[in-house]
Design a protein around this motif. Structure first.
Motif, mmCIF file in Angstrom:
data_model
loop_
_atom_site.group_PDB
_atom_site.id
_atom_site.type_symbol
_atom_site.label_atom_id
_atom_site.label_comp_id
_atom_site.label_asym_id
_atom_site.label_seq_id
_atom_site.Cartn_x
_atom_site.Cartn_y
_atom_site.Cartn_z
ATOM 1 N N GLU A 83 0.830 -1.205 0.000
ATOM 2 C CA GLU A 83 0.000 0.000 0.000
ATOM 3 C C GLU A 83 0.870 1.262 0.000
ATOM 4 O O GLU A 83 1.964 1.288 0.560
ATOM 5 C CB GLU A 83 -0.940 0.006 1.207
ATOM 6 C CG GLU A 83 -0.254 -0.022 2.565
ATOM 7 C CD GLU A 83 -0.030 -1.423 3.080
ATOM 8 O OE1 GLU A 83 0.254 -1.552 4.298
ATOM 9 O OE2 GLU A 83 -0.111 -2.397 2.297
ATOM 10 N N GLU A 84 0.357 2.301 -0.660
ATOM 11 C CA GLU A 84 1.049 3.585 -0.728
ATOM 12 C C GLU A 84 0.089 4.709 -0.368
ATOM 13 O O GLU A 84 -1.086 4.680 -0.752
ATOM 14 C CB GLU A 84 1.584 3.830 -2.143
ATOM 15 C CG GLU A 84 2.650 2.855 -2.595
ATOM 16 C CD GLU A 84 3.125 3.160 -4.001
ATOM 17 O OE1 GLU A 84 3.439 4.340 -4.277
ATOM 18 O OE2 GLU A 84 3.164 2.235 -4.828
ATOM 19 N N LYS A 85 0.601 5.695 0.339
ATOM 20 C CA LYS A 85 -0.210 6.851 0.699
ATOM 21 C C LYS A 85 -0.266 7.790 -0.499
ATOM 22 O O LYS A 85 0.640 8.586 -0.734
ATOM 23 C CB LYS A 85 0.370 7.561 1.920
ATOM 24 C CG LYS A 85 -0.543 8.651 2.480
ATOM 25 C CD LYS A 85 0.031 9.264 3.744
ATOM 26 C CE LYS A 85 -0.914 10.320 4.316
ATOM 27 N NZ LYS A 85 -0.376 10.930 5.554
ATOM 28 N N HIS A 121 -2.768 0.965 -5.579
ATOM 29 C CA HIS A 121 -1.856 1.087 -4.429
ATOM 30 C C HIS A 121 -2.442 2.040 -3.386
ATOM 31 O O HIS A 121 -2.381 1.785 -2.181
ATOM 32 C CB HIS A 121 -0.490 1.605 -4.883
ATOM 33 C CG HIS A 121 0.336 0.589 -5.611
ATOM 34 N ND1 HIS A 121 0.230 0.383 -6.965
ATOM 35 C CD2 HIS A 121 1.284 -0.279 -5.173
ATOM 36 C CE1 HIS A 121 1.080 -0.564 -7.329
ATOM 37 N NE2 HIS A 121 1.732 -0.983 -6.268
ATOM 38 N N LYS A 124 -5.524 0.443 -1.568
ATOM 39 C CA LYS A 124 -5.154 -0.509 -0.519
ATOM 40 C C LYS A 124 -4.753 0.227 0.761
ATOM 41 O O LYS A 124 -5.144 -0.162 1.870
ATOM 42 C CB LYS A 124 -4.022 -1.418 -0.977
ATOM 43 C CG LYS A 124 -3.713 -2.520 0.032
ATOM 44 C CD LYS A 124 -2.782 -3.580 -0.522
ATOM 45 C CE LYS A 124 -2.637 -4.729 0.458
ATOM 46 N NZ LYS A 124 -1.757 -5.802 -0.073
ATOM 47 N N TYR A 125 -4.000 1.309 0.604
ATOM 48 C CA TYR A 125 -3.622 2.117 1.784
ATOM 49 C C TYR A 125 -4.869 2.684 2.451
ATOM 50 O O TYR A 125 -5.015 2.627 3.678
ATOM 51 C CB TYR A 125 -2.685 3.249 1.351
ATOM 52 C CG TYR A 125 -2.298 4.177 2.489
ATOM 53 C CD1 TYR A 125 -1.165 3.924 3.243
ATOM 54 C CD2 TYR A 125 -3.075 5.293 2.809
ATOM 55 C CE1 TYR A 125 -0.805 4.754 4.298
ATOM 56 C CE2 TYR A 125 -2.732 6.128 3.857
ATOM 57 C CZ TYR A 125 -1.592 5.856 4.596
ATOM 58 O OH TYR A 125 -1.252 6.676 5.648
ATOM 59 N N HIS A 126 -5.761 3.231 1.633
ATOM 60 C CA HIS A 126 -6.973 3.843 2.178
ATOM 61 C C HIS A 126 -7.826 2.827 2.932
ATOM 62 O O HIS A 126 -8.299 3.099 4.046
ATOM 63 C CB HIS A 126 -7.792 4.466 1.050
ATOM 64 C CG HIS A 126 -9.111 5.009 1.506
ATOM 65 N ND1 HIS A 126 -9.244 6.241 2.116
ATOM 66 C CD2 HIS A 126 -10.367 4.469 1.477
ATOM 67 C CE1 HIS A 126 -10.512 6.441 2.431
ATOM 68 N NE2 HIS A 126 -11.213 5.382 2.044
ATOM 69 N N LYS A 128 -6.935 0.024 4.270
ATOM 70 C CA LYS A 128 -6.245 -0.510 5.449
ATOM 71 C C LYS A 128 -6.164 0.511 6.583
ATOM 72 O O LYS A 128 -6.406 0.182 7.757
ATOM 73 C CB LYS A 128 -4.839 -0.956 5.056
ATOM 74 C CG LYS A 128 -4.142 -1.818 6.097
ATOM 75 C CD LYS A 128 -2.868 -2.407 5.519
ATOM 76 C CE LYS A 128 -2.197 -3.349 6.519
ATOM 77 N NZ LYS A 128 -0.963 -3.953 5.948
ATOM 78 N N LYS A 129 -5.868 1.752 6.227
ATOM 79 C CA LYS A 129 -5.654 2.775 7.254
ATOM 80 C C LYS A 129 -6.934 3.503 7.653
ATOM 81 O O LYS A 129 -7.168 3.768 8.829
ATOM 82 C CB LYS A 129 -4.619 3.799 6.762
ATOM 83 C CG LYS A 129 -3.280 3.211 6.404
ATOM 84 C CD LYS A 129 -2.574 2.583 7.605
ATOM 85 C CE LYS A 129 -1.214 2.035 7.204
ATOM 86 N NZ LYS A 129 -0.519 1.381 8.346
#
Length: 335
Positions: A83-85, A121, A124-126, A128-129
Motif C-alpha cells: 500500500e502507498e499513501k 496502491h 489498498k492504503y486507504h 487498510k488505514k
C-alpha cells in the motif's frame, strides 16, 4: 461458491455458451468453463448443458455455479501490492462501495512499467488505514477501468458481495456511465450511435480498431451513443453514453468515424485535423490548445448504479478538469 445468473437479451445473436460466459464473467478461462460443464454446473432454461458448443439464443436463462472466486482477479500482482499513501479524491464511501474521481495521468492498476504509484496502491492504503479493513475483495474491489490519461469517475467495491453484485450490473447494463469529449472535425449528425467489433490493431498492439465483422480479429461487440453539446470550427464538444466498456472504446470509435479525440496521440488526435483549410490564426489557436490539454480530451463525468445493500439508485457527477475546461472556455471565447 458463487452462482451467476444471466438472461440473454431479446436481440442476442447466436453465440457459443463458452464464448458468452467469457464475455460475461471477468477473467474466467475456457478451462474453468469446461470443468463446470463436465460437472453439470451450467444450465440453460433449467436444463443442464453437457457441451460447450451449445449456442445461446434470445432470452435464454443461464446459470453457472461453483466457479472459483479466483476468477475475480486474484492475481499475485494484486496480492503482493504494498500500500502507498496516495492522495485520492473520494466522492462517496460507505460499507460497500467507493466512488473515486481519478485524475488524468494516474494509472488505475499495476502492470508492466507501473509497479508503483497506481490508484490500486492508494486504494489498498486507504482501505487498510482509513477503513480499518484487513480483508480485501479480489483485485481490491476494482469494477471497471479508465485509461491513464482519461480522467473521471471509477467505482470500486469494498467486499466480495458488493463486487459480484456490481459486476452483474455491468453485464446487465444497469450501471450507466457518461463521458464528455472533444473530437476533431464537425460531426454530421447531432446525435448517433457507433457499433462494431473492437480488437487489437495487428499493425500496432497499443491501439484498438473497429470493424463490422468479428473476424479475422475476433473482436468484441461494442456500442457508443453520442450527442453533440457544442460545435466550433474544426472541433466538436460531445457527450457519450457507453453500453459496453471495451478497451479504448470511445477513442477507437471516433477514430473509426474519422474524428479522433483531441490530442489523443495513440489515434492521431495530436495533429490538427484539416490543417490546410484553416487560417494561420486558427492553426496558432489550436496549437495553443494542444499545449494546454496535453492528453486525450476524455472525461468520465457521471456514473449511476444500484447499491448492492439498499438497492437504491445512486448518481454521481464530478467537475470537468481544469485543462479540459480551459480549452472549452477558449473555444467559446474565440468562436
Amino acid at each position: 461458491m458463487p452462482i451467476f445468473k444471466f438472461l440473454a437479451d431479446k436481440d442476442q445473436k447466436p453465440i457459443r455458451i463458452d464464448k458468452f460466459l467469457i464475455q460475461a464473467i471477468p477473467n474466467i478461462s475456457r478451462n474453468q468453463i469446461q470443468k463446470s460443464t463436465r460437472l453439470g454446473k451450467i444450465s440453460v432454461n433449467e436444463r443442464i448443458i453437457k457441451k460447450n458448443n451449445y449456442k445461446i439464443k434470445p432470452l435464454d436463462s443461464i446459470i453457472i455455479e461453483t466457479i472459483p472466486t479466483s476468477i475475480f482477479f486474484l492475481d499475485e500482482e494484486y496480492k503482493n501490492i504494498i500500500e502507498e499513501k496516495i492522495p485520492l479524491d473520494i466522492l462517496h464511501e460507505d460499507k460497500d462501495v467507493l466512488v473515486v474521481n481519478k485524475p488524468a495521468g494516474m494509472v488505475v492498476h499495476p502492470g508492466f512499467g507501473h509497479e508503483k504509484g497506481t490508484l490500486i496502491h492508494g486504494i489498498k492504503y486507504h482501505l487498510k488505514k482509513n477503513s480499518n479493513q484487513n480483508r480485501f475483495p479480489p483485485r481490491l474491489g476494482l469494477i471497471h477501468r479508465i485509461d491513464k490519461d482519461t480522467s473521471g469517475l471509477l467505482l470500486l467495491a469494498k467486499n466480495e458481495h458488493s463486487q459480484k453484485w456490481l459486476l452483474q450490473q455491468f453485464f446487465h447494463k444497469t450501471i450507466k456511465r457518461k463521458y464528455i469529449a472533444l473530437v476533431w472535425g464537425d460531426l454530421q449528425k447531432k446525435e448517433g450511435s457507433i457499433t462494431g467489433f473492437i480488437g487489437r490493431d495487428p499493425k500496432n498492439r497499443k491501439r484498438m480498431i473497429l470493424f463490422q465483422n468479428p473476424f479475422p480479429y475476433k473482436g468484441k461487440y461494442s456500442i457508443t451513443h453520442y450527442k453533440i453539446l457544442e460545435r466550433y470550427p474544426n472541433i466538436t464538444y460531445i457527450s457519450c453514453n457507453i453500453e459496453t466498456g471495451k478497451t479504448h472504446q470511445i477513442r477507437a470509435h471516433f477514430k473509426y468515424l474519422g474524428h479522433p479525440l483531441f490530442n489523443d496521440s495513440t489515434y492521431g488526435g495530436d495533429q490538427i485535423l484539416m490543417k490546410k483549410k484553416l487560417s494561420k490564426k486558427n492553426i496558432e489557436f489550436f496549437n495553443m490548445c494542444l499545449k494546454i490539454l496535453k492528453r486525450q480530451a476524455l472525461h468520465a463525468i457521471s456514473l449511476s448504479f444500484i447499491h448492492p445493500r439498499n438497492k437504491r439508485k445512486y448518481n454521481f457527477t464530478c467537475p470537468i478538469p481544469e485543462d479540459f475546461k480551459n480549452v472549452l472556455l477558449k473555444c467559446r471565447d474565440k468562436f
